[in-house]
Motif scaffolding. Structure first.
Motif: not given
Length: 95
Positions: A8-12, A53-67
């Motif tokens: 995420l940090r690198k993407e930003l 603006n991060v998808n919490e599910e993605w942050l926790r599990t890697g599932q779904g879209e990052m944003f």
């Protein structure tokens, strides 16, 4: 989660310090999260999601879209809110 926080940090395109400043936590905490020495608190996870603006599910599990997808109006409002405005610059245009 450590790899996703770094991704995420690198993407930003932010340094650890810039990322820490953006979400309001110490830089060494970010370093600890990215190396796995520390786990982010619930509060830190909430801040990361809200400020970036991060998808919490993605942050926790890697599932779904990052944003989280935002409407065009939300994107415009976010952009306008990020533009620094100089009060003296505004005053100079008053006549």
């Amino acid at each position: 989660m450590k790899d996703r926080i770094k991704k995420l940090r690198k993407e930003l395109d932010l340094t650890q310090q810039e990322f820490a400043d953006k979400i309001g936590i110490p830089r060494d905490s970010i370093g600890g999260y990215e190396t796995g020495r520390r786990n982010p608190s619930e509060a830190a996870i909430s801040l990361i999601c809200a400020k970036c603006n991060v998808n919490e599910e993605w942050l926790r599990t890697g599932q779904g879209e990052m944003f989280i997808k935002r409407t065009r109006d939300e994107q415009i409002a976010s952009f306008i809110g990020s533009i620094p405005v100089s009060y003296t610059h505004l005053r100079a245009h008053e006549t």
